[in-house]
Write an enzyme that holds these catalytic residues in place. Structure first.
Site, PDB file in Angstrom:
ATOM      1  N   HIS A 134      -3.435  19.475  18.616  1.00 11.75           N
ATOM      2  CA  HIS A 134      -2.671  20.716  18.648  1.00 11.75           C
ATOM      3  C   HIS A 134      -3.422  21.927  18.100  1.00 11.75           C
ATOM      4  CE1 HIS A 134       1.936  21.707  18.926  1.00 11.75           C
ATOM      5  NE2 HIS A 134       1.212  22.429  19.754  1.00 11.75           N
ATOM      6  N   ASP A 142       7.921  20.211  17.717  1.00  9.25           N
ATOM      7  CA  ASP A 142       6.998  19.429  16.894  1.00  9.25           C
ATOM      8  C   ASP A 142       7.754  18.802  15.729  1.00  9.25           C
ATOM      9  OD1 ASP A 142       3.546  20.398  16.261  1.00  9.25           O
ATOM     10  OD2 ASP A 142       4.584  18.595  15.534  1.00  9.25           O
ATOM     11  N   HIS A 151       6.109  18.611  13.050  1.00 11.18           N
ATOM     12  CA  HIS A 151       5.350  19.352  12.030  1.00 11.18           C
ATOM     13  C   HIS A 151       5.336  20.840  12.347  1.00 11.18           C
ATOM     14  CE1 HIS A 151       3.556  15.313  12.730  1.00 11.18           C
ATOM     15  NE2 HIS A 151       3.663  15.224  11.412  1.00 11.18           N
ATOM     16  N   ASP A 197       2.619  22.842  11.605  1.00 10.21           N
ATOM     17  CA  ASP A 197       1.234  23.211  11.981  1.00 10.21           C
ATOM     18  C   ASP A 197       0.898  24.612  11.492  1.00 10.21           C
ATOM     19  OD1 ASP A 197       1.076  21.499  15.244  1.00 10.21           O
ATOM     20  OD2 ASP A 197       1.563  20.811  13.235  1.00 10.21           O
ATOM     21  N   HIS A 204      -5.557  20.735  13.207  1.00 10.72           N
ATOM     22  CA  HIS A 204      -4.353  20.624  14.067  1.00 10.72           C
ATOM     23  C   HIS A 204      -3.080  20.862  13.256  1.00 10.72           C
ATOM     24  CE1 HIS A 204      -3.210  16.058  13.635  1.00 10.72           C
ATOM     25  NE2 HIS A 204      -3.600  16.562  12.464  1.00 10.72           N
ATOM     26  N   ASP A 212       4.442  19.310  21.233  1.00 11.80           N
ATOM     27  CA  ASP A 212       3.699  18.221  20.593  1.00 11.80           C
ATOM     28  C   ASP A 212       4.543  16.968  20.791  1.00 11.80           C
ATOM     29  OD1 ASP A 212       2.089  17.886  17.337  1.00 11.80           O
ATOM     30  OD2 ASP A 212       2.734  16.330  18.735  1.00 11.80           O
ATOM     31  N   ASP A 224       4.709  14.366  19.362  1.00 15.12           N
ATOM     32  CA  ASP A 224       5.246  13.715  18.159  1.00 15.12           C
ATOM     33  C   ASP A 224       6.568  14.313  17.707  1.00 15.12           C
ATOM     34  OD1 ASP A 224       2.785  15.148  15.888  1.00 15.12           O
ATOM     35  OD2 ASP A 224       4.804  15.874  16.290  1.00 15.12           O
ATOM     36  N   GLU A 256      -1.203  16.175  21.890  1.00 12.43           N
ATOM     37  CA  GLU A 256      -1.226  15.036  20.968  1.00 12.43           C
ATOM     38  C   GLU A 256      -0.906  13.673  21.606  1.00 12.43           C
ATOM     39  OE1 GLU A 256      -2.374  15.060  17.824  1.00 12.43           O
ATOM     40  OE2 GLU A 256      -2.472  17.182  17.357  1.00 12.43           O
TER      41      GLU A 256
END
Ligand SMILES: N[C@](CCCC[B-](O)(O)O)(CCN1CCC(O)CC1)C(=O)O
Ligand SMILES: [Mn+2]
Ligand SMILES: [Mn+2]
Ligand SMILES: [Mn+2]
Length: 301
Positions: A98, A121, A123, A125, A138, A225, A227, A270
């Protein structure tokens, strides 16, 4: 309408081998033909090669790992994505980690200065050089795009072109302490998995759009992303976090953003096809391709 597939086999923003093969697996899974079948004219001039960039010696800068590599690659990606966008094409960037979004979003903002960013996401980031614990870039692209943290000469090409009020997150559930501070200090709107549970994905997407795109007049850059999805849905990814979006919630986001008619760029990031058994890898690649189709107009009826 032309979609430009920007295959970015890049893993320099994080330590796990294999995420550079994400784009290769998605193209091999047939994403070009799948988008063509949706009615898109698809441009794919081969995956972007970053070997020549790998050659440079690249000691850490503070905690940041592979800084010169990440900077050079993301700068190249910014030019590629911006170029496609300026030709009126819709860049579909397939990662790769990412950190690439530092490039894709820079490119989008160069072509569409009034674009807003919807970041899907687990996260945020958004770590800066001062707050990162891993030094994996990332986990940092958003801080560069917002111009947060102390300037790093090697990244001087990144313009702070993104305004905090033009950014919204959906799916957050693994945020570092420093990132929580940054989100608060900058009043950045974030719909975590708690809000998804509380309001439902339909209301969350509506509220997210109301925040960054109240008149539904700004172009949208969707940075997804995988994830953000629950690991049971997309297992083969570098930083999985339990309690994520269902298959349908992930697809609803893509469908609803397509329905706005405002999408100008998409990142699907990702996918790491080397982290699980063959069936789980196939599942993750298949979900990635499906999300791309939904973001580009595939409907259930
Ligand atoms: N926030 C993390 C993860 C970034 C993930 C980037 B991605 O593009 O996949 O969204 C650090 C996460 N942190 C690692 C140690 C754990 O104990 C706690 C979480 C970081 O490395 O900055
Ligand atoms: Mn290209
Ligand atoms: Mn991410
Ligand atoms: Mn993530």
């Amino acid at each position: 309408m032309t979609a430009a597939i920007v295959g970015c086999p890049f893993s320099g923003g994080q330590p796990r081998v294999g995420v550079d093969q994400g784009p290769v697996h998605m193209v091999e899974a047939g994403i070009v033909d799948q988008l063509t079948a949706l009615g898109w004219k698809v441009k794919f001039d081969g995956h972007h090669q970053f070997e020549e960039v790998n050659a440079i010696t690249d000691p850490p800068i503070g905690k940041l790992k592979n800084p010169r590599l990440v900077s050079a690659v993301t700068k190249a990606v910014a030019n590629v994505v911006g170029g496609h966008a300026k030709m009126g094409e819709l860049p579909v960037t397939l990662g790769g980690d990412h950190s690439l979004a530092m490039g894709t979003i820079s490119g989008t903002l160069d072509a569409h200065p009034d674009a807003c960013v919807i970041w899907i996401d687990a996260h945020a980031d958004i770590n800066t050089a001062e707050t990162t614990d891993s030094g994996n870039i990332h986990g940092m692209p958003v801080s560069f795009l917002l111009g947060l943290g102390s300037p790093i000469p090697e990244f001087s090409w990144v313009k702070p072109a993104l305004k905090a009020e033009r950014l919204v997150y959906i799916g957050l559930r693994d945020i570092d302490a420093g990132e929580k501070r940054i989100l608060k200090e900058n009043n950045i709107k974030a719909f975590s998995m708690h809000e998804v549970d509380r309001y439902g994905i339909g209301k969350v997407v509506e509220m997210a759009l109301d925040h960054v795109n109240p008149k539904r007049a700004s172009p949208i850059h969707l940075s997804f992303d995988v994830d953000a999805l629950d690991p049971s849905v997309a297992p083969s990814t570098g930083t999985p976090v339990r309690g994520g979006l269902t298959f349908r919630e992930g697809h609803y986001i893509c469908e609803a953003i397509w329905e706005t008619g405002l999408l100008v760029a998409l990142d699907l990031m990702e996918v790491n096809p080397s982290l699980a058994d063959a069936a789980s890898v196939k599942q993750t690649v298949t979900v990635g391709c499906s999300l791309v189709r939904s973001a580009l107009g595939e409907t259930l009826l």
